[in-house]
Motif scaffolding. Structure first.
Motif, short mmCIF file in Angstrom:
data_model
loop_
_atom_site.label_atom_id
_atom_site.label_comp_id
_atom_site.label_asym_id
_atom_site.label_seq_id
_atom_site.Cartn_x
_atom_site.Cartn_y
_atom_site.Cartn_z
N HIS A 576 0.83 -1.21 0.00
CA HIS A 576 0.00 0.00 0.00
C HIS A 576 0.86 1.26 0.00
O HIS A 576 0.49 2.26 -0.59
CB HIS A 576 -0.92 0.03 1.22
CG HIS A 576 -2.04 -0.95 1.15
ND1 HIS A 576 -3.28 -0.71 1.69
CD2 HIS A 576 -2.12 -2.17 0.60
CE1 HIS A 576 -4.06 -1.75 1.48
NE2 HIS A 576 -3.37 -2.66 0.83
N HIS A 580 1.83 1.65 -4.57
CA HIS A 580 0.49 2.12 -4.91
C HIS A 580 0.56 2.77 -6.29
O HIS A 580 1.66 3.09 -6.78
CB HIS A 580 0.02 3.13 -3.86
CG HIS A 580 0.98 4.27 -3.68
ND1 HIS A 580 1.10 5.30 -4.59
CD2 HIS A 580 1.91 4.50 -2.72
CE1 HIS A 580 2.05 6.13 -4.18
NE2 HIS A 580 2.56 5.67 -3.04
N LEU A 599 -4.31 -5.83 -5.80
CA LEU A 599 -4.12 -6.47 -4.49
C LEU A 599 -4.59 -7.92 -4.50
O LEU A 599 -4.07 -8.75 -3.77
CB LEU A 599 -4.86 -5.68 -3.41
CG LEU A 599 -4.25 -4.31 -3.09
CD1 LEU A 599 -5.18 -3.51 -2.19
CD2 LEU A 599 -2.88 -4.46 -2.43
N ASP A 619 -0.88 8.23 5.39
CA ASP A 619 -1.98 7.41 5.87
C ASP A 619 -2.68 8.07 7.05
O ASP A 619 -2.16 9.02 7.62
CB ASP A 619 -1.47 6.02 6.28
CG ASP A 619 -0.36 6.09 7.30
OD1 ASP A 619 -0.07 7.19 7.80
OD2 ASP A 619 0.21 5.04 7.62
N GLN A 649 -5.32 3.50 7.07
CA GLN A 649 -5.60 3.53 5.63
C GLN A 649 -4.60 4.46 4.95
O GLN A 649 -4.40 5.60 5.37
CB GLN A 649 -7.03 4.04 5.42
CG GLN A 649 -7.46 3.95 3.97
CD GLN A 649 -8.94 4.23 3.82
OE1 GLN A 649 -9.56 4.85 4.69
NE2 GLN A 649 -9.51 3.79 2.72
N LEU A 669 -5.49 8.55 -2.89
CA LEU A 669 -5.48 7.13 -3.26
C LEU A 669 -6.74 6.47 -2.74
O LEU A 669 -7.31 6.94 -1.74
CB LEU A 669 -4.27 6.42 -2.64
CG LEU A 669 -2.90 6.74 -3.24
CD1 LEU A 669 -1.80 6.15 -2.36
CD2 LEU A 669 -2.78 6.17 -4.65
N LEU A 671 -7.42 3.10 -1.35
CA LEU A 671 -6.98 1.77 -0.90
C LEU A 671 -7.80 1.37 0.32
O LEU A 671 -8.22 2.22 1.11
CB LEU A 671 -5.49 1.81 -0.54
CG LEU A 671 -4.54 1.88 -1.73
CD1 LEU A 671 -3.15 2.33 -1.31
CD2 LEU A 671 -4.46 0.52 -2.41
#
Ligand SMILES: Nc1ncnc2c1ncn2[C@@H]1O[C@H](COP(=O)(O)OP(=O)(O)OP(=O)(O)O)[C@@H](O)[C@H]1O
Length: 866
Positions: A576, A580, A599, A619, A649, A669, A671
């Motif tokens: 991640h 990414h 993923l 994150d 995250q 992003l 994710l």
């Protein structure tokens, strides 16, 4: 020599510093020339001279904040014990070694007596030979048995590379012994057609704990003849088995011991470690057996000149206008360039894979300006390269074809890189053990060597280059592991039950927590008790319940989009943050952009590009309290320790200009979040305390956030962790505590002991945090005090003075710590060793090979049991 009457460990910088080394400190930059006669061969440049040259550029000298001189030492010889077979002594002689060092002879003696022993002497002190002579001698004895395999030995290395390296040297050494010694590597790379031969005929099997856990132990019946004759288990570089990973390995070794006992064997454990405090205690915890310690290093050592180096401030301004220092990467690249121009063989250790790539690219460009042919003499070396590529680089460094490598700690362990004149360490590697391990790579053949630690722009590195005593006057950290951690123990009980039903008698081997866990495992329908034993009830493999390195699943393959070529791999947990979409991926000087990250299939498609920037993932994290174990009043506030659930995250990434680090922009992003159940320390403050600290609601968030960042930056001094192994969350009103709260948590499922250590040393830790912020010269906060390189909120809000006032008020109410609780301030607690620095939130324990650490994982789900 002058110091030879002292116990060897006392003045050996590269030995395990369980005692403070006698060193010669020269605090002033201009005084860094050694006043001792150089001990190296005349053709080598003395380390003091090399340092003088590095410091001769404009403003360079003022970057050296301290120089430490660690004196040379003469070796002490002994004789091999009589019981070592004459053929083995002859083979060792044929390899050019006439007499053992005293510690080698002592270790061999213990091994032959059937006593488990840990050899904890300095880097390149001949530990391999210390365990190999008794092992080879015993294998030779065993080769006279009717089946030719009356004795076997198992060698465990933390990395595949080290096992391969060791296999090569055992083959070389044992060549005169003919077919009596049959070494073979058995790991994930071993071709299937060779495996049966190894199981049936090899008598010296080299592997790693992962293979033991997933491959060898679960299929023990196929290994029965090997296990039946198992006389020795060699555990090399045993200090790497620390923290959560170490706890897993401890349980894997207990499983091995149990199976051996069923086959009638009781192997002696031979452990080797260059850097460990209290080695016998750590070795006992790891193996579960009493272990004798051999730590008096009798090998000779050249002088080591160790410089601390602080990059200068630049004209640039970072987030919120903060002053920015030149990056450790750029500075280390300059040093690598200069060393290469001088013809000095060196390795520059850097924490992230990307850093290794960048340093090598920058150095190559600079060298090309001087002389095109020099550019080819430096390269990068890191985990995630294909094994052939790594072997080729090791050979090139050996042969002198390469003069300099920019390497991650994938090179740190045991890989024989003799003959280095200098080591540059770009950023404190997280523990003193690791620092000495890296520095010890220089000067292997007894000649003088230079080590330079280049500080990164963060509170801890800044503190260390201005407080050399924190590095040079303190022992290395103990190897702390906790095999009783239920998250660790439970899956191993299941694996053991699948290997052979678990009986009551077995439980003592697995420690006191085993008995408590069994009812839970029964309730979870993983184990069932029939008659007197517990059985594994599922169809899937119990060994798959846990991933001993905490890598969080299958590694992600990095594939070139146009050609389908596999470039390398990245740990699942790291994907991640490092591959990414839009991430810059470097591979041996070539730059790629990640086009997509799948993923599901664990594939990142990349394509060649030439961006002028690097990328850094950002994150966000939220936290909830599951259970408070302990709560102590700190004035009106509270200091707590307990279990939490962290949701993390990766939300965006920053583009930063290469070399300067200037932020160019941010991209969102999409994710999925990941959760982690772990342990945390947290503190709360009341309205009253806020009033006294003059913290109004506008600055509350910034003050808490600043205190949190700085406290995470300082914790490695107290808890032997890496700032990337711990995480933090601060919040003006937390839904569980209903108060302003700062959390600091372990980035490992089930916890790793860092938060616990922080709890026990909280007063000292937060006092140091307050001092670090208050004494920083910046105005409103900078990376040296309250800014964090991994902050998901872009270091906003932060309030420097508010943080100082808040911590002052909080600490007024802190009870005095009991002496036991402050011992961590000397850095004796433990956790996993720092690995490659990921630009990330803390994630699970990262380790080097087989699948090395990476730019890493945030959190991941808790293991399925208990
Ligand atoms: N008794 C001895 N006399 C002279 N040289 C020796 C002796 N023992 C070992 N050596 C040499 O010292 C070097 C280092 O040995 P070795 O790699 O075994 O050390 P080590 O302590 O295992 O190293 P590491 O710290 O990398 O694990 C090798 O070149 C080896 O041949």
């Amino acid at each position: 020599m002058a110091f030879n009457h002292l116990p060897a460990g006392v003045h050996d910088a590269l030995a395990p510093l369980s005692v403070t080394p006698v060193t010669h400190s020269v605090p002033m930059a201009k005084n860094h020339r050694s006043d001792r006669p150089p001990t190296q061969a005349p053709s080598r440049t003395a380390p003091g001279v090399v340092l003088d040259r590095l410091a001769s550029g404009p403003s360079r000298a003022s970057r050296i904040t301290h120089t430490e001189h660690l004196p040379p030492r003469e070796g002490r010889h002994a004789v091999w014990p009589d019981r070592i077979r004459a053929e083995v002594v002859a083979a060792v002689r044929a390899a050019g070694i006439d007499r053992p060092w005293a510690h080698q002879a002592r270790a061999a003696e213990h091994a032959l007596n059937g006593e488990s022993v840990v050899v904890a002497t300095g880097t390149a002190s001949g530990k391999s030979l210390a365990y190999l002579t008794p092992v080879l001698s015993t294998l030779l004895d065993g080769s006279q048995a009717p089946n030719g395999r009356g004795a076997t030995a198992l060698y465990l290395a933390p990395t595949k590379a080290l096992a391969a390296d060791q296999c090569r040297s055992v083959k070389e050494l044992s060549q005169p012994l003919g077919h009596s010694v049959r070494p073979a590597v058995y790991d994930g790379d071993t071709p299937f057609e060779e495996r049966e031969w190894i199981r049936q005929y090899a008598n010296y099997v080299l592997t790693n704990p992962d293979m033991l856990h997933r491959g060898i132990l679960p299929s023990h019946p196929r290994w029965s003849s090997f296990l039946k004759s198992l006389k020795y288990v060699v555990v090399d570089e045993c200090h790497t088995y620390r923290g959560v990973f170490g706890s897993h390995v401890a349980q894997v070794l207990r499983r091995l011991r149990r199976l051996c006992a069923r086959y009638g064997a009781s192997p002696v454990f031979l452990l080797a470690s260059a850097t460990a405090a209290e080695p016998a205690v750590a070795a006992r915890r790891l193996t579960g057996l009493p272990v004798v310690e051999v730590a008096d290093d009798a090998s000779p050592r050249g002088e080591l000149v160790f410089a601390l180096w602080e990059p200068p401030l630049t004209e640039l301004h970072g987030e919120r206008g903060a002053p920015v220092r030149r990056t450790a990467t750029a500075e280390a690249a300059d040093l690598l360039t200069d060393l290469t121009v001088q013809g000095i063989r060196s390795v520059t250790f850097v924490r992230s894979r990307r850093g290794a790539e960048l340093i090598s690219v920058i150095a190559q460009e600079r060298l090309a300006e001087v002389d095109r042919s020099l550019a080819r003499r430096v390269a990068a070396y890191r985990g995630g390269y294909l094994p052939e590529e790594r072997r080729a680089l090791e050979r090139a460094l050996h042969s002198g074809e390469l003069l300099g490598l920019a390497a991650t700690n994938a090179l740190e362990l045991g890989v024989d890189i003799s003959g280095l004149d200098a080591v540059v360490i770009a950023g404190y590697p997280g523990t003193r053990a690791s620092l000495w391990q890296q520095a010890g790579r220089a000067g292997r053949s007894g000649q003088g060597a230079l080590a330079v630690l280049v500080a990164r722009d963060d509170p801890l590195d800044t503190f260390l280059v201005h407080h050399p005593e924190a590095l040079f006057e303190r022992p290395v950290e103990s190897t702390v592991l906790d095999p009783d951690n239920p998250y660790v123990l439970a899956p191993h009980l299941c694996a053991a039950a699948e290997e052979l039903p678990l009986t009551e008698e077995d439980l003592a081997l697995f420690g006191p927590a085993a008995e408590e866990l069994l009812p839970q495992l029964e309730a979870a329908k993983l184990l069932r008790r029939r008659t007197k034993a517990w059985h594994w009830t599922r169809r899937e493999r119990a060994a798959d319940l846990t991933d001993i390195r905490g890598e969080g699943g299958r590694p992600v393959q990095v594939v070139e989009a146009g050609t389908g070529r596999l470039l390398g791999t990245v740990d699942a947990g790291a994907a991640h943050t490092s591959v990414h979409e839009g991430a810059v991926h470097l591979h041996q000087g070539l730059t790629y952009l990640v086009r997509s990250l799948d993923l599901e299939d664990s594939v990142a498609l990349v394509e060649r590009a030439s961006p002028t920037y690097t990328t850094v993932a950002r994150d966000t994290t939220s936290i909830s309290v599951l259970e408070t174990d302990t709560e102590i009043p700190w004035g009106d506030g509270r200091l707590c320790y307990g279990s939490v659930e962290v949701t993390n995250q990766v939300v965006s990434f920053l583009r930063r200009r290469q070399i300067t680090g200037e932020v160019l922009g941010e991209t969102k992003l999409d994710l999925p979040p990941r959760t982690l159940r772990t342990r945390a320390v947290w503190w709360t403050v009341t309205e009253d305390q806020l009033d006294r600290a003059r913290i109004n609601p506008e600055i509350l968030g910034g003050a808490l956030h600043a205190a949190e960042h700085a406290s995470i930056g300082m914790l490695p001094l107290f808890a032997t962790c890496d700032r990337w192994d711990i995480g933090g969350v601060s919040i003006p009103l937390h839904p569980d505590t209903l108060l302003p709260t700062v959390f600091v948590y372990d980035g490992h499922p089930g916890g790793a002991g860092f938060a616990e250590r922080a709890f026990h040393t909280a007063r000292a830790w937060l006092t140091a945090t307050r001092q670090a912020i208050a004494s920083c010269e910046c105005d409103a906060g900078c990376p040296s005090c309250i800014q964090s390189p991994k902050c998901g909120n872009g270091n906003d809000p932060l309030h420097k003075r508010g943080a100082v006032r808040l911590l002052t008020v909080l600490l007024e109410g802190a009870p005095a710590e009991k002496p036991r609780e402050t011992e961590g301030a000397a850095g004796t607690a433990g956790g996993p060793e720092a690995e490659e620095q990921p630009e990330r939130s803390p994630g699970p324990r990262q380790n080097p090979e087989p699948e090395p650490p990476a730019e890493g994982p945030p959190d991941r789900p808790v293991p399925p049991v208990p």
